[in-house]
Scaffold this active site. Structure first.
Site, PDB file in Angstrom:
ATOM      1  N   ASP A   7       0.833  -1.193   0.000  1.00 17.43           N
ATOM      2  CA  ASP A   7       0.000   0.000   0.000  1.00 17.43           C
ATOM      3  C   ASP A   7       0.875   1.253   0.000  1.00 17.43           C
ATOM      4  O   ASP A   7       2.005   1.245   0.497  1.00 17.43           O
ATOM      5  CB  ASP A   7      -0.902  -0.010   1.234  1.00 17.43           C
ATOM      6  CG  ASP A   7      -2.090   0.929   1.091  1.00 17.43           C
ATOM      7  OD1 ASP A   7      -2.352   1.391  -0.034  1.00 17.43           O
ATOM      8  OD2 ASP A   7      -2.755   1.201   2.105  1.00 17.43           O
ATOM      9  N   THR A  47      -2.271   6.504  -3.805  1.00 20.63           N
ATOM     10  CA  THR A  47      -3.174   7.633  -3.995  1.00 20.63           C
ATOM     11  C   THR A  47      -2.520   8.711  -4.849  1.00 20.63           C
ATOM     12  O   THR A  47      -3.166   9.692  -5.206  1.00 20.63           O
ATOM     13  CB  THR A  47      -3.568   8.240  -2.636  1.00 20.63           C
ATOM     14  OG1 THR A  47      -2.371   8.575  -1.914  1.00 20.63           O
ATOM     15  CG2 THR A  47      -4.371   7.240  -1.811  1.00 20.63           C
TER      16      THR A  47
END
Length: 354
Positions: free
Chosen positions: A127, A176
């Protein structure tokens, strides 16, 4: 890249030692609320329809070839289901998934230990992969491309070069901020997909599914009322259904309808656009203190007493998507829609009054 380490350092790479990796089995997904609401198949994974169809074909092809999936990169705003999707892929492939985050991989031995512990076909999920440090990133290059670890051991005249083979695995990266990935790392992903914000109807389905898991009664109108204020994000929708169910249980009979949902969300200071006090404070500061902008993000962060990364990563994506904020080379600007939503007249409208 070769990793230089002495023999003692090499012995310290213990693949069974404690590391920031989670190994979820299918039955272990139900250990807490967060895991219990995670879908385990494409049939129960709501939204991202085009992406799901593409992944189904990719997975089916990999199974027929009896080979691991190509490395995948998912990017998009937080809370849209990147980690959940990785879990679904592992479930569909019938393999284990090991989950970690880039900031946890501080030292070479962290990433080396994880890579050496992988078995054939397994999935490694990283992540916030854009936050990998340079050393960890360069260790990944030969691992992703050739499934080897290049290492050196010893010192001075006793240096030995080692090329350690790795089982073929699949790396799934989530970020992101895709623009912050280095070109060499991004190019090593065979499949790259962007996750989109959810529609109101999709969020209503998510909310009703979560309400069923929580054993909370909710009407269709109640689900849509929460969906409208969930900023297109399943993570926010799941958080709100818990808070609204608390309100319904304490103030009413526990059933959530449109009226109760709206009352609860008003108490939480979440307006009809899904904006909370921080979002409104950001737009209000731009309008009142800086005449609508443009204004730099660091200046705004200082004025609001917030971290600039919080504003960029949490507030801005939805404000931009909703057309309430503009990014310009000179800074952030409030749009006419933001003026109307907050009850202000912008300069153009004021001029038209005269």
């Amino acid at each position: 890249m070769s990793i230089i380490a002495d023999d003692n350092d090499y012995k310290k790479v213990d693949i069974n030692a404690k590391n920031p990796v989670i190994k979820p089995e299918a039955a272990e997904y139900d250990r807490n609320f967060e895991n219990s609401i995670r879908p385990k198949s494409f049939d129960t994974y709501i939204g991202q329809s085009a992406l799901k169809e593409a992944l189904k074909i990719t997975i089916e092809a990999a199974k027929k070839r009896e080979k691991p999936l190509d490395h995948l990169l998912f990017y998009g705003p937080p809370g849209l289901g990147k980690t959940t999707l990785a879990g679904v892929i592992a479930e569909q492939m019938g393999v284990e998934i090991k989950i970690t985050s880039a900031p946890a991989l501080e030292r070479p031995r962290d990433i080396i230990g994880i890579l050496m512990s992988l078995k054939g076909g397994e999935i490694l999920f990283i992540d916030e992969i854009h936050r990998l440090n340079k050393v960890a990133e360069e260790i990944l290059y030969p691992a992703m491309e050739d499934f080897y670890l290049d290492m050196t051991t010893g010192k001075s005249q006793t240096v030995k070069t080692l090329r350690i083979p790795l089982p073929k695995f699949t790396l799934i990266g989530a970020t992101t901020k895709a623009g912050e990935l280095s070109g060499p790392l991004r190019d090593r992903f065979g499949i790259i997909h962007r996750l989109e914000f959810y529609t109101e109807e999709e969020l209503s389905q998510v909310i009703k599914r979560t309400a069923g898991i929580l054993e909370v009664e909710i009407t269709d109108d109640g689900a849509r009322a929460i969906a409208r204020r969930s900023r297109g994000t399943p993570r926010i929708a799941n958080r709100l259904i818990k808070r609204v169910s608390d309100y319904a249980l304490v103030k009413f009979d526990g059933t959530i309808n449109e009226k109760i949902a709206n009352l609860a969300l008003d108490v939480l200071s979440i307006d009809e656009y899904g904006l909370d006090s921080t979002d409104r404070g950001l737009l209000t500061a731009i309008i009142e203190k800086y005449d609508g902008g443009p204004v730099g993000i660091e200046t705004l962060a200082a004025a609001l007493g917030e971290d600039s990364r919080t504003l960029e990563d949490v507030c801005e994506p939805f404000l931009l998507q909703a057309g309430l904020l503009q990014r310009t080379p000179r800074g952030r600007k409030a749009t006419p829609a933001a003026y109307r939503h907050l009850g202000y007249r912008n300069s153009t409208e004021q001029q038209n009054l005269f």
